[in-house]
Design a protein around this motif. Structure first.
Motif, mmCIF file in Angstrom:
data_model
loop_
_atom_site.group_PDB
_atom_site.id
_atom_site.type_symbol
_atom_site.label_atom_id
_atom_site.label_comp_id
_atom_site.label_asym_id
_atom_site.label_seq_id
_atom_site.Cartn_x
_atom_site.Cartn_y
_atom_site.Cartn_z
ATOM 1 N N VAL A 230 2.589 9.799 -0.849
ATOM 2 C CA VAL A 230 2.270 10.535 0.077
ATOM 3 C C VAL A 230 1.122 11.494 -0.211
ATOM 4 O O VAL A 230 0.148 11.440 0.644
ATOM 5 C CB VAL A 230 3.511 11.445 0.390
ATOM 6 C CG1 VAL A 230 3.272 12.706 1.262
ATOM 7 C CG2 VAL A 230 4.634 10.633 0.854
ATOM 8 N N LEU A 231 1.051 11.806 -1.459
ATOM 9 C CA LEU A 231 -0.200 12.569 -1.804
ATOM 10 C C LEU A 231 -1.372 11.682 -1.861
ATOM 11 O O LEU A 231 -2.471 12.345 -1.674
ATOM 12 C CB LEU A 231 0.340 13.038 -3.316
ATOM 13 C CG LEU A 231 1.340 14.026 -3.753
ATOM 14 C CD1 LEU A 231 1.507 14.087 -5.297
ATOM 15 C CD2 LEU A 231 0.999 15.189 -3.103
ATOM 16 N N ARG A 232 -1.326 10.445 -2.029
ATOM 17 C CA ARG A 232 -2.555 9.469 -1.999
ATOM 18 C C ARG A 232 -2.941 9.428 -0.684
ATOM 19 O O ARG A 232 -4.180 9.545 -0.382
ATOM 20 C CB ARG A 232 -2.261 8.365 -2.509
ATOM 21 C CG ARG A 232 -1.943 8.297 -4.268
ATOM 22 C CD ARG A 232 -1.521 7.069 -4.811
ATOM 23 N NE ARG A 232 -1.831 7.195 -6.172
ATOM 24 C CZ ARG A 232 -0.847 6.589 -7.318
ATOM 25 N NH1 ARG A 232 -0.003 6.030 -6.824
ATOM 26 N NH2 ARG A 232 -1.174 6.870 -8.646
ATOM 27 N N GLY B 94 12.242 10.596 2.321
ATOM 28 C CA GLY B 94 11.943 11.053 3.606
ATOM 29 C C GLY B 94 12.593 10.246 4.835
ATOM 30 O O GLY B 94 13.270 9.092 4.380
ATOM 31 N N GLU B 95 12.514 10.743 6.061
ATOM 32 C CA GLU B 95 12.977 10.009 7.293
ATOM 33 C C GLU B 95 12.217 9.188 7.881
ATOM 34 O O GLU B 95 10.832 9.520 8.065
ATOM 35 C CB GLU B 95 13.600 11.133 8.192
ATOM 36 C CG GLU B 95 14.646 12.043 7.395
ATOM 37 C CD GLU B 95 15.867 11.190 6.907
ATOM 38 O OE1 GLU B 95 16.307 10.300 7.577
ATOM 39 O OE2 GLU B 95 16.416 11.787 6.174
ATOM 40 N N LYS B 96 12.660 8.293 8.507
ATOM 41 C CA LYS B 96 12.085 7.231 9.166
ATOM 42 C C LYS B 96 11.042 7.922 10.412
ATOM 43 O O LYS B 96 10.081 7.323 10.816
ATOM 44 C CB LYS B 96 12.980 6.138 9.617
ATOM 45 C CG LYS B 96 12.207 5.049 10.703
ATOM 46 C CD LYS B 96 13.094 3.776 10.917
ATOM 47 C CE LYS B 96 12.490 2.705 11.635
ATOM 48 N NZ LYS B 96 13.484 1.639 12.131
ATOM 49 N N ASP B 97 11.615 8.723 11.002
ATOM 50 C CA ASP B 97 11.101 9.629 12.208
ATOM 51 C C ASP B 97 10.083 10.204 11.828
ATOM 52 O O ASP B 97 8.886 10.169 12.581
ATOM 53 C CB ASP B 97 11.966 10.339 12.970
ATOM 54 C CG ASP B 97 12.862 9.576 13.608
ATOM 55 O OD1 ASP B 97 12.843 8.487 14.025
ATOM 56 O OD2 ASP B 97 13.990 10.147 14.346
ATOM 57 N N GLN C 195 3.451 19.604 6.104
ATOM 58 C CA GLN C 195 4.695 20.018 6.455
ATOM 59 C C GLN C 195 5.817 19.041 5.887
ATOM 60 O O GLN C 195 6.743 19.234 5.257
ATOM 61 C CB GLN C 195 5.069 20.256 8.034
ATOM 62 C CG GLN C 195 4.198 21.389 8.530
ATOM 63 C CD GLN C 195 4.428 21.624 10.143
ATOM 64 O OE1 GLN C 195 5.079 20.992 10.671
ATOM 65 N NE2 GLN C 195 3.328 22.394 10.532
ATOM 66 N N PHE C 196 5.400 17.530 6.251
ATOM 67 C CA PHE C 196 6.350 16.688 5.693
ATOM 68 C C PHE C 196 6.546 16.889 4.178
ATOM 69 O O PHE C 196 7.340 16.749 3.578
ATOM 70 C CB PHE C 196 5.634 15.098 6.150
ATOM 71 C CG PHE C 196 6.340 14.179 5.460
ATOM 72 C CD1 PHE C 196 7.819 14.040 5.711
ATOM 73 C CD2 PHE C 196 5.659 13.033 4.948
ATOM 74 C CE1 PHE C 196 8.276 12.942 5.328
ATOM 75 C CE2 PHE C 196 6.423 11.741 4.630
ATOM 76 C CZ PHE C 196 7.885 11.877 4.708
ATOM 77 N N LYS C 197 5.250 17.014 3.415
ATOM 78 C CA LYS C 197 5.170 17.101 1.898
ATOM 79 C C LYS C 197 6.121 18.208 1.477
ATOM 80 O O LYS C 197 6.749 18.055 0.659
ATOM 81 C CB LYS C 197 3.815 17.534 1.625
ATOM 82 C CG LYS C 197 2.812 16.336 1.106
ATOM 83 C CD LYS C 197 1.600 16.630 1.028
ATOM 84 C CE LYS C 197 1.376 17.763 -0.429
ATOM 85 N NZ LYS C 197 0.190 18.205 -0.406
ATOM 86 N N ASP C 198 6.133 19.423 2.426
ATOM 87 C CA ASP C 198 7.030 20.530 1.927
ATOM 88 C C ASP C 198 8.291 20.258 2.045
ATOM 89 O O ASP C 198 9.250 20.633 1.055
ATOM 90 C CB ASP C 198 6.761 21.704 2.780
ATOM 91 C CG ASP C 198 5.436 22.452 2.474
ATOM 92 O OD1 ASP C 198 4.724 22.056 1.649
ATOM 93 O OD2 ASP C 198 4.886 22.937 3.561
ATOM 94 N N ARG C 199 8.679 19.325 3.111
ATOM 95 C CA ARG C 199 10.080 18.852 3.160
ATOM 96 C C ARG C 199 10.489 17.991 2.084
ATOM 97 O O ARG C 199 11.886 17.656 1.680
ATOM 98 C CB ARG C 199 10.322 18.212 4.597
ATOM 99 C CG ARG C 199 10.180 19.314 5.627
ATOM 100 C CD ARG C 199 10.748 18.704 7.009
ATOM 101 N NE ARG C 199 10.084 17.348 7.542
ATOM 102 C CZ ARG C 199 8.759 17.347 8.268
ATOM 103 N NH1 ARG C 199 8.359 18.468 8.453
ATOM 104 N NH2 ARG C 199 8.390 16.181 8.749
ATOM 105 N N LEU C 200 9.776 17.166 1.403
ATOM 106 C CA LEU C 200 9.936 16.307 0.631
ATOM 107 C C LEU C 200 10.009 16.785 -1.072
ATOM 108 O O LEU C 200 10.377 16.124 -1.946
ATOM 109 C CB LEU C 200 8.659 15.192 0.170
ATOM 110 C CG LEU C 200 8.968 14.105 1.543
ATOM 111 C CD1 LEU C 200 7.436 13.425 1.555
ATOM 112 C CD2 LEU C 200 9.880 13.249 1.605
#
Length: 317
Positions: free
Chosen positions: A212-214, A260-263, A297-302
């Protein structure tokens, strides 16, 4: 053996041979100037991110906090050698440091004392991951748990930031209560209580998936390419396509590894595809910003993925 079985078997061999690359804790790596090539961009992300995380985390550790855990352990060792005077001196020093921390941080419950940053860098491809997951599921169905474990144990690609925190609400009072035990000769009880105090240290782990970072770094480079004036629009468009495709590939790897989640991924894939419809237009900046905001935001949830890391076979510390 049919072709599909052979491919799965070869994928497993590759995974077991490559495993996860482990970089030692707390070492700063030199970063390179980004180049407009997906492979170069990918290679530099883990080192650059680790460097950034350590720079952010370490200044938050105060000198007193960093010494408290080690000195508490020294007091236990001193008591084990019947050096009650030495143990008392050490604990009095620990108590003074804790009082200083309380005075500097009124109302703060946890104070970071130690930060460790580890990198587990997965070397396999998306196709190899898919084959390995399929093979592991098949082994589990047939009760071959250890065989499946050998395949899955290296399937993590992440930066793990582990912070040891001192609970200021309980640690200072507990230390103060142990000193009188030593003075009254209750050495065994003092050792037991000191060990219990160490057990109250709060360890937290943030997990940040490298793919994700990449992907984020690749998209950042892709966004900058749109504004290059040394290439034609068509050449820029082709370069941007390379980077967005590489970013999607990394996100697919993160999804396969169970982060994370598929959605969440469906949304990101759709937004990345939409970028190409607005390139070199007035809407382009807003579309890029939307992708980067949602990815952030996705990174924060991860970040709190300790349980997810265990689900994909990563060994907990």
């Amino acid at each position: 053996m049919n072709k599909n079985q052979y491919q799965k078997k070869m994928a497993i061999y590759v995974l077991l041979a490559s495993g996860a690359t482990f970089l030692a804790s707390n070492s700063f790596a030199k970063t390179e100037t980004p180049k407009t090539h997906p492979a170069t961009t990918i290679d530099r992300v883990s080192a650059a991110t680790k460097h950034k995380l350590l720079k952010e985390k370490i200044p938050s550790i105060e000198g007193e906090a960093a010494e408290i855990e080690a000195e508490t352990q020294k007091a236990i060792v001193a008591l084990g050698g019947n050096d009650t005077k030495g143990a008392t001196t050490i604990l009095q020093g620990v108590s003074t440091k804790l009082d200083n921390l309380l005075a500097k941080n009124p109302g703060l419950n946890l104070v970071p004392a130690k930060v460790e940053t580890d990198v587990y860098d997965f070397n396999g491809t998306n196709k190899q991951v898919a084959y390995a997951i399929d093979a592991a599921e098949d082994m589990l169905k047939h009760g071959k748990l250890q065989n499946a474990r050998k395949i899955l144990v290296g399937m993590a690609s992440e930066i793990r930031v582990t912070t040891t925190n001192i609970p200021l609400g309980s640690y200072p009072a507990a230390i103060k209560q142990i000193i009188p035990l030593i003075d009254s000769g209750k050495i065994d009880q003092a050792v037991v209580d000191l060990s219990s105090v160490l057990g109250t240290l709060v360890v937290t782990t943030e997990v940040m998936p490298l793919p994700v970072l990449r992907a984020e770094e690749l998209l950042t480079v892709a966004a900058d390419l749109e504004h290059r004036d040394d290439l034609s629009k068509e050449a820029n468009r082709n370069e941007i396509q390379k980077f967005t495709d590489a970013a999607k590939d990394k996100l697919e790897l993160a999804q396969l590894l169970g982060y994370g989640e598929k959605d969440d991924y469906k949304t990101l894939y759709k937004e990345i595809d939409a970028i190409h419809k607005t390139l070199f237009s007035e809407q382009s900046a807003a579309v890029w910003q939307k992708v980067m905001d949602d990815l952030g935001q996705f990174k924060d949830r991860l970040k709190d993925l300790e349980d997810a890391a265990e689900r994909i076979g990563h060994p907990a510390k």
